[in-house]
Design a protein around this motif. Sequence first.
Motif, PDB file in Angstrom:
ATOM      1  N   SER A 440       0.849  -1.192   0.000  1.00 41.32           N
ATOM      2  CA  SER A 440       0.000   0.000   0.000  1.00 41.32           C
ATOM      3  C   SER A 440       0.888   1.248   0.000  1.00 41.32           C
ATOM      4  N   ARG A 441       0.346   2.326  -0.528  1.00 44.67           N
ATOM      5  CA  ARG A 441       1.048   3.606  -0.582  1.00 44.67           C
ATOM      6  C   ARG A 441       0.112   4.698  -0.075  1.00 44.67           C
ATOM      7  N   LYS A 442       0.685   5.666   0.633  1.00 39.99           N
ATOM      8  CA  LYS A 442      -0.135   6.733   1.185  1.00 39.99           C
ATOM      9  C   LYS A 442      -0.332   7.885   0.213  1.00 39.99           C
ATOM     10  N   ARG A 443       0.639   8.070  -0.679  1.00 48.02           N
ATOM     11  CA  ARG A 443       0.559   9.243  -1.546  1.00 48.02           C
ATOM     12  C   ARG A 443       0.101   8.840  -2.946  1.00 48.02           C
ATOM     13  N   THR A 444       0.989   8.917  -3.924  1.00 43.40           N
ATOM     14  CA  THR A 444       0.581   8.650  -5.303  1.00 43.40           C
ATOM     15  C   THR A 444       0.757   7.185  -5.674  1.00 43.40           C
ATOM     16  N   ARG A 445       0.085   6.809  -6.771  1.00 44.30           N
ATOM     17  CA  ARG A 445       0.099   5.439  -7.300  1.00 44.30           C
ATOM     18  C   ARG A 445      -0.301   4.433  -6.221  1.00 44.30           C
ATOM     19  N   ALA A 446      -1.299   4.788  -5.477  1.00 45.60           N
ATOM     20  CA  ALA A 446      -1.830   3.915  -4.432  1.00 45.60           C
ATOM     21  C   ALA A 446      -3.088   3.208  -4.928  1.00 45.60           C
TER      22      ALA A 446
END
Length: 601
Positions: A440-446
């Motif tokens: 998982s990512r919090k900013r972009t490309r999530a």
Amino acid sequence: MGEKMMYDTIFARSFSRYDQKKLGYGAFLGCLLIALSFCTVFKPYLGPLPVLDTRLSMDGLKMLRITDSSSSLTLRGNDSMRIIVNETSSSEIEMVVDNDTSSSNETISNDRISYNIVPPVFNDTISSSKTQGINHISSSNETIRNNSFSYNTPSPAGDDARMSSSKTPGINYTSSFSNVAKSNDIISSNMSVPEVNDRSSSYRNSSQQVRDVVFEKMKPIMCSTEGRTEFCEMNGDIRVEGKSSTAFMAASSQVGTLVENSSRIIGPYARKGDEEALNRVTKWSIKSGVDSYAVPKCDQKHRVPAIIFSLGGYAGNNFHDYTDIVIPLYLTSRQFDGEVKFLITNKNPWWINKFQLVLQKLSRYELIDIDKEENVHCFPRVIVGLKRDPKELKIDPSKSPYSMKEFRLLLRSAYSLKKDTAMKMKDHDQTRRPRLLILSRKRTRAFTNTNDIARMARRLGYKVIIAEVDSNVARAAEIVNSCDVMMGVHGAGLTNMVFLPDNAILIQVVPIGGFEWLARTDFEEPSKGMNLGYLEYKIKTEESTLIQQYPPDHEVLSNPSSIQKQGWYAFKSIYLQKQNVNLDVNRFRPTLLRALELLHQ
């Protein structure tokens, strides 16, 4: 006679008889000291043996091996003349010309031998009780260009340097040379000595032969500029001055080695050609052939080699941390097996803390923040810059003694990872569930629908872990290593595939915008060198959140290539920084099923 009597009279009036004696003794002692000084200065040049002139001009490395009886002394130096003394009952001297695919051995046994290096002349004498013949055997598949060998006869003309000799009793020569191609950039100059002239004479009796061997100027500094890297290796008495960001080598730092005065500037960060990265890197000067009075005084001596590298550039981005620094540092330092010191420029304490366990595996010594050092540090060998493969996250085992397999084993050791191989599925075995990690990512490309993806994966038989890998490498390594399949949108987080067990599966989700070349070079190709399975899922425009920001007919959605033509920053600002992914779970389902099939194989 009258003049002498007048002088003596004046002398007698000026000095008493006692003073005259003292003055005479002083004059005698002064003359004696002058004579002793002359004897001391010219003693090396008063040897009884005639010096024969033997000149070599070759690109290969030379090694002189002297064998004698009861003790051994070894002087070694990479890319320079090496003198190895092993004592046996008789004196045997062997000169070896080292090339990539050749060997040349010359064995000389003399009663006394004098060595000259021209220019300047360097003499050394070795004595033994027995004299034998001279044998020269050489074979090579490489080429030595514009050099000539001759022993009592001139070398024949032609592109290839040849060696010929007249038939001299006790001397056998066999040689064949072809062209040598060198890709490395050498800082020290190539000394041009036209040919070898050999003359022999008898000493004490006709069976004893005296021969003088003259070595060409060697290359104690070797620089390489290839692919994505630039580095210099220095051997000898190397002085590192942090306040001026300079590594010095004196004009004669090694016995028998002449170093030309030259200099070079290097950014010790393994991403040559990337000006944005190198603008954040301190440039280092490499200076060789510096006169001894101009070389800074040594304040602190070290017995082990040193590597100078930068933590500037893109340090802090997980992908670049590994491909630009960690893997190149492994490739450069592993040969020393921990007996090497790291001199860091552009020090980043946060980065050092992140990779502390890896650094401790590669070096047994404390890191040196060379930028803040007031002392001049001296080393027997220094490498400025890091070696690396031209491709990302890769070590080519055909060009290096190491590979990504060994690198991944080092990581497992550093972080005490337990899982070596991914789960091998068996048909009709419902008790064992492979572990799927969703990055998982919090900013972009999530992923905007992570829970939907996890629900579908569990129905297929996966045990799902959702995690965001951060700067806590030990924690990230443990999570990734425990899984059999890892999936995520293209980004630095996928670099953690270095911790996956062998035969695990990497699934890269590729956003819209023309990411194909990045997806291939950054993760698909590197995964093959790590013994991982690779699957790729390319999203459709409807799965990108960019449809919520731009109308359907906008060039961002309809013609991404037009954005790419505007340059990297235009591409990055839209497709990397503004885009998230709402995965179509039904369309993605076959990819997860394919991963299960690969685990069965």
